[in-house]
Design a protein around this motif. Structure first.
Motif, PDB file in Angstrom:
ATOM      1  N   TYR A 182      35.508  23.998  28.011  1.00 22.63           N
ATOM      2  CA  TYR A 182      36.139  22.751  28.433  1.00 22.63           C
ATOM      3  C   TYR A 182      37.656  22.850  28.308  1.00 22.63           C
ATOM      4  O   TYR A 182      38.188  23.268  27.286  1.00 22.63           O
ATOM      5  CB  TYR A 182      35.621  21.595  27.586  1.00 22.63           C
ATOM      6  CG  TYR A 182      36.296  20.269  27.856  1.00 22.63           C
ATOM      7  CD1 TYR A 182      36.290  19.715  29.145  1.00 22.63           C
ATOM      8  CD2 TYR A 182      36.930  19.563  26.839  1.00 22.63           C
ATOM      9  CE1 TYR A 182      36.901  18.495  29.402  1.00 22.63           C
ATOM     10  CE2 TYR A 182      37.549  18.343  27.082  1.00 22.63           C
ATOM     11  CZ  TYR A 182      37.524  17.817  28.368  1.00 22.63           C
ATOM     12  OH  TYR A 182      38.135  16.611  28.630  1.00 22.63           O
ATOM     13  N   TYR A 183      38.358  22.459  29.375  1.00 22.11           N
ATOM     14  CA  TYR A 183      39.818  22.433  29.385  1.00 22.11           C
ATOM     15  C   TYR A 183      40.304  21.006  29.642  1.00 22.11           C
ATOM     16  O   TYR A 183      39.691  20.260  30.404  1.00 22.11           O
ATOM     17  CB  TYR A 183      40.363  23.338  30.491  1.00 22.11           C
ATOM     18  CG  TYR A 183      40.022  24.794  30.320  1.00 22.11           C
ATOM     19  CD1 TYR A 183      40.776  25.621  29.492  1.00 22.11           C
ATOM     20  CD2 TYR A 183      38.937  25.352  30.992  1.00 22.11           C
ATOM     21  CE1 TYR A 183      40.461  26.966  29.339  1.00 22.11           C
ATOM     22  CE2 TYR A 183      38.611  26.693  30.846  1.00 22.11           C
ATOM     23  CZ  TYR A 183      39.375  27.484  30.018  1.00 22.11           C
ATOM     24  OH  TYR A 183      39.061  28.814  29.859  1.00 22.11           O
ATOM     25  N   SER A 184      41.413  20.653  29.012  1.00 25.03           N
ATOM     26  CA  SER A 184      42.022  19.343  29.246  1.00 25.03           C
ATOM     27  C   SER A 184      43.508  19.439  28.954  1.00 25.03           C
ATOM     28  O   SER A 184      44.011  20.481  28.518  1.00 25.03           O
ATOM     29  CB  SER A 184      41.375  18.270  28.353  1.00 25.03           C
ATOM     30  OG  SER A 184      41.623  18.558  26.982  1.00 25.03           O
ATOM     31  N   GLY A 185      44.203  18.353  29.227  1.00 25.09           N
ATOM     32  CA  GLY A 185      45.638  18.320  28.993  1.00 25.09           C
ATOM     33  C   GLY A 185      46.430  18.768  30.206  1.00 25.09           C
ATOM     34  O   GLY A 185      45.960  18.690  31.344  1.00 25.09           O
ATOM     35  N   ALA A 186      47.630  19.264  29.961  1.00 26.65           N
ATOM     36  CA  ALA A 186      48.512  19.700  31.034  1.00 26.65           C
ATOM     37  C   ALA A 186      47.975  20.963  31.695  1.00 26.65           C
ATOM     38  O   ALA A 186      47.164  21.686  31.118  1.00 26.65           O
ATOM     39  CB  ALA A 186      49.913  19.967  30.478  1.00 26.65           C
ATOM     40  N   TRP A 187      48.467  21.247  32.891  1.00 25.28           N
ATOM     41  CA  TRP A 187      47.963  22.399  33.651  1.00 25.28           C
ATOM     42  C   TRP A 187      48.192  23.707  32.910  1.00 25.28           C
ATOM     43  O   TRP A 187      47.445  24.670  33.095  1.00 25.28           O
ATOM     44  CB  TRP A 187      48.588  22.435  35.037  1.00 25.28           C
ATOM     45  CG  TRP A 187      50.040  22.824  35.091  1.00 25.28           C
ATOM     46  CD1 TRP A 187      51.121  21.995  35.035  1.00 25.28           C
ATOM     47  CD2 TRP A 187      50.565  24.145  35.240  1.00 25.28           C
ATOM     48  NE1 TRP A 187      52.293  22.708  35.127  1.00 25.28           N
ATOM     49  CE2 TRP A 187      51.979  24.046  35.259  1.00 25.28           C
ATOM     50  CE3 TRP A 187      49.992  25.405  35.364  1.00 25.28           C
ATOM     51  CZ2 TRP A 187      52.807  25.137  35.384  1.00 25.28           C
ATOM     52  CZ3 TRP A 187      50.826  26.514  35.495  1.00 25.28           C
ATOM     53  CH2 TRP A 187      52.214  26.376  35.503  1.00 25.28           C
ATOM     54  N   THR A 188      49.193  23.741  32.045  1.00 27.01           N
ATOM     55  CA  THR A 188      49.467  24.963  31.290  1.00 27.01           C
ATOM     56  C   THR A 188      48.388  25.270  30.258  1.00 27.01           C
ATOM     57  O   THR A 188      48.360  26.373  29.701  1.00 27.01           O
ATOM     58  CB  THR A 188      50.839  24.862  30.594  1.00 27.01           C
ATOM     59  OG1 THR A 188      50.903  23.627  29.867  1.00 27.01           O
ATOM     60  CG2 THR A 188      51.971  24.899  31.624  1.00 27.01           C
ATOM     61  N   ASN A 189      47.512  24.307  29.980  1.00 25.92           N
ATOM     62  CA  ASN A 189      46.390  24.532  29.058  1.00 25.92           C
ATOM     63  C   ASN A 189      45.208  25.208  29.752  1.00 25.92           C
ATOM     64  O   ASN A 189      44.237  25.579  29.079  1.00 25.92           O
ATOM     65  CB  ASN A 189      45.898  23.206  28.463  1.00 25.92           C
ATOM     66  CG  ASN A 189      46.902  22.571  27.529  1.00 25.92           C
ATOM     67  OD1 ASN A 189      47.884  23.194  27.135  1.00 25.92           O
ATOM     68  ND2 ASN A 189      46.671  21.320  27.179  1.00 25.92           N
ATOM     69  N   PHE A 190      45.296  25.356  31.045  1.00 21.81           N
ATOM     70  CA  PHE A 190      44.189  25.911  31.822  1.00 21.81           C
ATOM     71  C   PHE A 190      44.399  27.419  32.002  1.00 21.81           C
ATOM     72  O   PHE A 190      45.497  27.923  31.822  1.00 21.81           O
ATOM     73  CB  PHE A 190      44.092  25.180  33.158  1.00 21.81           C
ATOM     74  CG  PHE A 190      43.561  23.768  33.032  1.00 21.81           C
ATOM     75  CD1 PHE A 190      42.285  23.445  33.469  1.00 21.81           C
ATOM     76  CD2 PHE A 190      44.329  22.758  32.450  1.00 21.81           C
ATOM     77  CE1 PHE A 190      41.790  22.162  33.334  1.00 21.81           C
ATOM     78  CE2 PHE A 190      43.839  21.464  32.307  1.00 21.81           C
ATOM     79  CZ  PHE A 190      42.557  21.164  32.751  1.00 21.81           C
ATOM     80  N   PRO A 191      43.352  28.159  32.373  1.00 19.56           N
ATOM     81  CA  PRO A 191      43.427  29.622  32.395  1.00 19.56           C
ATOM     82  C   PRO A 191      44.484  30.162  33.358  1.00 19.56           C
ATOM     83  O   PRO A 191      44.597  29.701  34.493  1.00 19.56           O
ATOM     84  CB  PRO A 191      42.030  30.050  32.860  1.00 19.56           C
ATOM     85  CG  PRO A 191      41.147  28.884  32.586  1.00 19.56           C
ATOM     86  CD  PRO A 191      41.998  27.673  32.709  1.00 19.56           C
ATOM     87  N   ASN A 192      45.217  31.138  32.884  1.00 18.21           N
ATOM     88  CA  ASN A 192      46.200  31.803  33.730  1.00 18.21           C
ATOM     89  C   ASN A 192      45.498  32.471  34.906  1.00 18.21           C
ATOM     90  O   ASN A 192      44.370  32.953  34.784  1.00 18.21           O
ATOM     91  CB  ASN A 192      46.961  32.846  32.917  1.00 18.21           C
ATOM     92  CG  ASN A 192      48.120  33.444  33.683  1.00 18.21           C
ATOM     93  OD1 ASN A 192      47.946  34.320  34.528  1.00 18.21           O
ATOM     94  ND2 ASN A 192      49.321  32.970  33.394  1.00 18.21           N
ATOM     95  N   GLN A 193      46.169  32.505  36.030  1.00 22.62           N
ATOM     96  CA  GLN A 193      45.562  33.074  37.236  1.00 22.62           C
ATOM     97  C   GLN A 193      45.162  34.535  37.048  1.00 22.62           C
ATOM     98  O   GLN A 193      44.263  35.034  37.720  1.00 22.62           O
ATOM     99  CB  GLN A 193      46.520  32.918  38.420  1.00 22.62           C
ATOM    100  CG  GLN A 193      45.865  33.160  39.770  1.00 22.62           C
ATOM    101  CD  GLN A 193      46.696  32.644  40.921  1.00 22.62           C
ATOM    102  OE1 GLN A 193      47.548  31.788  40.736  1.00 22.62           O
ATOM    103  NE2 GLN A 193      46.447  33.147  42.116  1.00 22.62           N
ATOM    104  N   SER A 194      45.791  35.221  36.115  1.00 23.94           N
ATOM    105  CA  SER A 194      45.442  36.617  35.849  1.00 23.94           C
ATOM    106  C   SER A 194      44.038  36.768  35.273  1.00 23.94           C
ATOM    107  O   SER A 194      43.481  37.865  35.265  1.00 23.94           O
ATOM    108  CB  SER A 194      46.459  37.243  34.891  1.00 23.94           C
ATOM    109  OG  SER A 194      46.405  36.617  33.620  1.00 23.94           O
ATOM    110  N   THR A 195      43.466  35.657  34.796  1.00 19.57           N
ATOM    111  CA  THR A 195      42.114  35.697  34.235  1.00 19.57           C
ATOM    112  C   THR A 195      41.040  35.351  35.263  1.00 19.57           C
ATOM    113  O   THR A 195      39.850  35.407  34.948  1.00 19.57           O
ATOM    114  CB  THR A 195      41.981  34.742  33.036  1.00 19.57           C
ATOM    115  OG1 THR A 195      42.090  33.378  33.499  1.00 19.57           O
ATOM    116  CG2 THR A 195      43.049  35.010  31.991  1.00 19.57           C
ATOM    117  N   TRP A 196      41.460  34.975  36.468  1.00 17.73           N
ATOM    118  CA  TRP A 196      40.473  34.649  37.500  1.00 17.73           C
ATOM    119  C   TRP A 196      39.723  35.918  37.908  1.00 17.73           C
ATOM    120  O   TRP A 196      40.304  37.008  37.990  1.00 17.73           O
ATOM    121  CB  TRP A 196      41.155  34.083  38.735  1.00 17.73           C
ATOM    122  CG  TRP A 196      41.807  32.748  38.561  1.00 17.73           C
ATOM    123  CD1 TRP A 196      41.989  32.042  37.404  1.00 17.73           C
ATOM    124  CD2 TRP A 196      42.416  31.966  39.594  1.00 17.73           C
ATOM    125  NE1 TRP A 196      42.659  30.878  37.645  1.00 17.73           N
ATOM    126  CE2 TRP A 196      42.931  30.794  38.991  1.00 17.73           C
ATOM    127  CE3 TRP A 196      42.569  32.134  40.966  1.00 17.73           C
ATOM    128  CZ2 TRP A 196      43.582  29.808  39.715  1.00 17.73           C
ATOM    129  CZ3 TRP A 196      43.225  31.161  41.695  1.00 17.73           C
ATOM    130  CH2 TRP A 196      43.718  29.997  41.084  1.00 17.73           C
TER     131      TRP A 196
END
Length: 199
Positions: free
Chosen positions: A10-24
């Motif tokens: 589960y992710y929440s908060g600002a967009w910077t709390n979400f997975p970096n694109q390098s992890t896609w």
């Protein structure tokens, strides 16, 4: 590319709390992991399942519109999965402001599936969601406005970013939407969601 796993975080908060694109994960991994959903995703809608030809048309349309729009094909595919489970015959919803949201990406007054023109209508549905319609923004416009894929996903879902900056705030949106998108991009396909209030 990231080494994704079929788990949900589960992710929440600002967009910077979400997975970096390098992890896609790669598009091919994402496609393979969700092929079962594309084959059986119409179950929850009471519609006929996608044919193999329908599935191939989804693949081709995503690649074509990603190339034309410069939107990452993984983000387009994640949005398709989130909005319709890839069911080409999915019905339409109506927004709180009365806008009709049809098709694979539940776009703004966009196209629906046509059995007589299956390939063309699938292409049109992907274009509507990716590049927008005369009546509303697609992923392109939201990326241009917000500058990152997670805020763009929230904008696509609700039309705005909450004042709190929390992309998982429920008000006027599906609370789990952006968290689900993030998980789809990092490998989630079949594992049970742990998003509070999620399916």
């Amino acid at each position: 590319m990231g080494t994704g796993k079929d788990v949900y975080k589960y992710y929440s908060g600002a967009w910077t709390n979400f997975p970096n694109q390098s992890t896609w994960i790669s598009f091919n991994e994402m496609w393979a992991g969700n092929l079962h959903t594309l084959q059986h995703g119409c179950n929850g809608f009471g519609k006929s399942q996608n044919s193999e030809s329908n599935i191939q048309s989804i693949y081709s349309a995503i690649q074509d519109r990603a190339s034309a729009s410069l939107v990452d094909h993984r983000l387009i595919f994640a949005t398709v999965l989130q909005e319709s489970r890839g069911c080409v015959r999915v019905g339409s919803t109506t927004s709180s402001t009365g806008v009709n949201n049809p098709g694979l990406m539940q776009s703004h007054n966009g196209h629906t599936f046509s059995g007589a023109h299956a390939n063309e209508s699938i292409y049109a549905m992907i274009q509507d969601g990716t590049q927008g319609t005369a009546d509303g923004d697609g992923l392109v416009q939201n990326l241009n406005i917000y500058g990152n894929p997670y805020s763009a996903a929230r904008g696509y879902n609700s039309g705005y970013i909450p004042k709190s900056g929390n992309l998982s705030e429920a008000a006027g949106a599906t609370a789990c939407y952006v968290s689900d998108i993030a998980n789809r991009l990092t490998g989630w396909a079949n594992a049970t969601s742990t998003c509070p209030g999620g399916a």
